[in-house]
Scaffold this active site. Structure first.
Site, PDB file in Angstrom:
ATOM      1  CB  CYS A 134      44.160  34.201  35.699  1.00  8.14           C
ATOM      2  SG  CYS A 134      44.544  33.653  34.506  1.00  8.14           S
ATOM      3  CB  CYS A 137      47.099  32.470  34.881  1.00  8.39           C
ATOM      4  SG  CYS A 137      46.792  34.004  34.319  1.00  8.39           S
ATOM      5  CG  ASP A 138      47.144  29.697  38.677  1.00  6.96           C
ATOM      6  OD1 ASP A 138      47.844  29.670  37.783  1.00  6.96           O
ATOM      7  OD2 ASP A 138      46.810  30.847  39.088  1.00  6.96           O
TER       8      ASP A 138
END
Ligand SMILES: Cc1cc2nc3c(=O)[nH]c(=O)nc-3n(C[C@H](O)[C@H](O)[C@H](O)COP(=O)(O)OP(=O)(O)OC[C@H]3O[C@@H](n4cnc5c(N)ncnc54)[C@H](O)[C@@H]3O)c2cc1C
Length: 402
Positions: A134, A137-138
């Site tokens: 992701c 997300c990261d």
């Protein structure tokens, strides 16, 4: 056991749309979600192909879906579904969750899809230590650092572009010599000077100490091996159905595990519907997931209405007859019409059933072929016979059950 009219597994675009339509149709609706409300789209940086929203972050779109669904008053429950048990009969669809069991009149499976793994050495070991599925997300953890993206489809190429806002360099490693992504996206992304395609190569290993330090790749064809120094590895090599909880279930699925439905989202099991990415389908997108959710909820509504009708008119009546035909066979349609006309002059309580739309009722009545006639006393079948003409119907009704 808790019983609900409609239980929806998954609160992504499909499940939340089904909840909107289910509630608007007046169904008592329970939505079960084990992760983030809004589903997969939460992990997308930007969505620019959902009608009505020119450009929106995935998270904002997910939040809007939930807010709209919430306004119609379904119940949301945060829990994971572990199993679906299908025993037949009205209470026979049971959802086993980590917070108890729930039976349902109708069930919509909208559990979506999950990321496939590359399967190379180090992929599992470094999950959360440099390996991610992701970018949204990261991605921000890799400010000023080199990262690699593995994959060659739209998701890989778009997420690589997203990562350029943080990373110093983004390698896109793809096993083929050309990307599978849409040409317009590839052209735009490759014009970004931070992006470096590594084509015709497979990743053998993700290596490092405590955290990822690089990947080892092999060039297909020549066998040449090389290392790419990178601190993050983002994997986008495809998706597979999220269907662990359907292991051993009789619901028909494709070889790859996607649930097979018709255009009303009906699965091979009466009263069980599937919507969104979990289905065997041509295009897995938010807009098609939402469309599926709407169709599934309306089909579930029709199913539940029929269920109620049969319960009242057939199983709840002291002495009833049923004529079962199929609405796609012309001879059956005219037989049903003739019988309906005749019914007006007789005093028999005859219920007309389109068995094409309601396969379950055939099993419940003990009927194996169509057209058929059934006599019930206090909800129990006492006589079954084939019927090919109006005379057969008249004779059956005039005969007295033994
Ligand atoms: C990186 C990326 C970018 C994308 N970009 C776009 C885009 O720009 N435009 C677009 O239209 N589409 C895009 N998509 C595709 C889009 O995200 C999906 O098609 C859509 O989210 C499918 O919705 P769904 O409701 O079917 O499934 P999901 O959104 O996957 O929702 C399923 C839900 O079910 C829940 N669930 C699963 N199993 C269980 C269980 N056992 N118990 C309880 N809950 C469970 C999950 O937690 C999840 O919330 C993108 C996808 C990815 C991965």
């Amino acid at each position: 056991m808790e019983h609900r009219q409609l239980v929806i597994i998954g609160a992504g675009a499909a499940g939340l749309t089904a909840a909107i339509y289910g509630r608007r149709a007046g169904l008592d609706t329970l939505v079960l979600e084990r992760g983030l409300y809004g589903g997969m789209i939460n992990s997308t940086a930007e969505v620019e192909n959902y009608p009505g929203t020119k450009r929106v972050t995935g998270m904002a779109l997910a939040a809007a879906f939930r807010e709209q669904a919430e306004s119609f008053g379904p119940e949301f429950r945060s829990c994971g579904v572990q199993r679906v048990v299908l025993r037949g009969g009205r209470d026979g669809k049971v959802v086993v969750t980590d917070a108890g069991e729930i039976s349902a009149d109708a069930l919509i499976i909208a559990s979506g899809a999950e990321f496939s793994k590359v399967g190379c050495e180090g992929e599992e070991k470094f999950l959360g230590k440099g390996v991610s599925y992701c970018a949204v997300c990261d991605g921000a953890f890799y400010d000023g650092a080199p990262v690699a993206v593995i994959g060659g489809g739209n998701a890989a190429v778009e997420e690589a572009e997203y990562l350029t806002q943080f990373a110093s360099r983004v390698y896109i490693i793809h096993r083929r010599e050309e990307f599978r992504a849409d040409a317009s996206i590839v052209e735009r992304v490759l014009s970004n000077t931070k992006i470096e395609p590594v084509l015709g190569c497979v990743v053998d290993e993700i290596y490092g100490g405590d955290m990822v330090e690089g990947v080892r790749v092999t060039r297909l064809g020549t066998g040449e091996k090389k290392r790419i120094l990178t601190e993050g590895v983002f994997i986008f090599v495809g998706i597979k159905p999220t269907a662990d909880f359907l292991e051993g279930s009789p619901i028909e699925r494709s070889k790859s595990g996607w649930i097979i439905t018709d255009d009303k989202m009906e699965t091979s099991i009466d009263g069980v519907f599937a919507a969104g990415d979990i289905r065997e389908k041509f295009l897995r997108q938010v807009v098609t997931a939402a469309g599926d959710g709407a169709a599934a909820a309306m089909a579930a509504y029709e199913y539940i209405s029929n269920l109620k009708y049969f319960e009242d008119a057939l199983f709840g009546h002291p002495h009833a007859y049923a004529l079962l035909t199929s609405s796609i066979v012309p001879e059956h349609i005219s037989l049903a019409r003739d019988a309906e006309d005749w019914k007006k002059s007789s005093h028999a309580h005859i219920v007309f059933i389109d068995a094409h739309r309601s396969r379950r009722v055939m099993d419940e009545l003990g009927v194996s072929e169509l057209p058929s006639l059934v006599e019930l006393k206090d909800g129990v079948t006492v006589r079954v016979a084939g019927a090919s003409s109006l005379d057969d119907v008249i004779n059956f009704v005039r005969e007295v059950a033994p």
